[in-house]
Design a protein around this motif. Structure first.
Motif, PDB file in Angstrom:
ATOM      1  N   UNK A   1      -6.134  70.654 -50.496  1.00 21.97           N
ATOM      2  CA  UNK A   1      -6.902  70.480 -51.758  1.00 21.97           C
ATOM      3  C   UNK A   1      -8.403  70.270 -50.947  1.00 21.97           C
ATOM      4  N   UNK A   2      -8.513  69.795 -49.957  1.00 18.12           N
ATOM      5  CA  UNK A   2      -9.778  69.601 -49.194  1.00 18.12           C
ATOM      6  C   UNK A   2     -10.441  70.954 -48.852  1.00 18.12           C
ATOM      7  N   UNK A   3      -9.619  72.219 -48.301  1.00 20.01           N
ATOM      8  CA  UNK A   3      -9.930  73.472 -48.007  1.00 20.01           C
ATOM      9  C   UNK A   3     -10.357  74.010 -49.406  1.00 20.01           C
ATOM     10  N   UNK A   4      -9.499  73.915 -50.326  1.00 17.84           N
ATOM     11  CA  UNK A   4      -9.724  74.472 -51.645  1.00 17.84           C
ATOM     12  C   UNK A   4     -11.201  74.081 -52.423  1.00 17.84           C
ATOM     13  N   UNK A   5     -11.455  72.831 -52.142  1.00 14.24           N
ATOM     14  CA  UNK A   5     -12.399  72.297 -52.804  1.00 14.24           C
ATOM     15  C   UNK A   5     -13.901  72.273 -51.842  1.00 14.24           C
ATOM     16  N   UNK A   6     -13.723  72.872 -50.659  1.00 14.76           N
ATOM     17  CA  UNK A   6     -14.681  73.014 -49.799  1.00 14.76           C
ATOM     18  C   UNK A   6     -15.134  71.975 -48.534  1.00 14.76           C
TER      19      UNK A   6
END
Length: 115
Positions: free
Chosen positions: A89-94
């Motif tokens: 999720x953190x990667x997807x959200x930047x």
């Protein structure tokens, strides 16, 4: 006319019987609680949907030490799954560029700990 009245009478009895049957059935929530309470080691359940807590239930029927909001639980390997989901999720959200980044970029103090 007599047949119509008889049909309506039986239809009303059928609907009333079905209604009485269904209102006396346990809800999905009750069935879930009963199933989880029968499992060894299940202590709490928390369901979050769209950022809101929709279910929070503690099962107190276990022969464990009394616990409170400050209690610790053995969660074993589930931590790896949760952390993996959160990293995705953190990667997807930047918030994180990739899994190749070092944790030291975010927590420099971790260098002070030995492996």
């Amino acid at each position: 006319m007599k047949n119509t009245i008889l049909f309506l009478f039986f239809f009303i009895c059928l609907v009333a019987g079905a209604y009485l049957y269904f209102i006396n059935q346990p809800s999905n929530q009750e069935l879930l609680y009963k199933e989880l309470e029968s499992k060894d080691g299940v202590q709490t359940m928390l369901i979050i949907k769209n950022g809101e807590i929709i279910e929070d239930h503690a099962f107190r029927n276990l022969p464990l030490e009394p616990h409170s909001n400050d209690s610790f639980y053995q969660i074993n390997s589930i931590t790896k799954s949760i952390v993996s989901i959160l990293i995705g999720i953190a990667i997807e959200e930047g918030f994180i560029e990739s899994v190749e980044q070092s944790i030291e970029e975010y927590i420099p103090e971790i260098r002070d700990y030995e492996n």
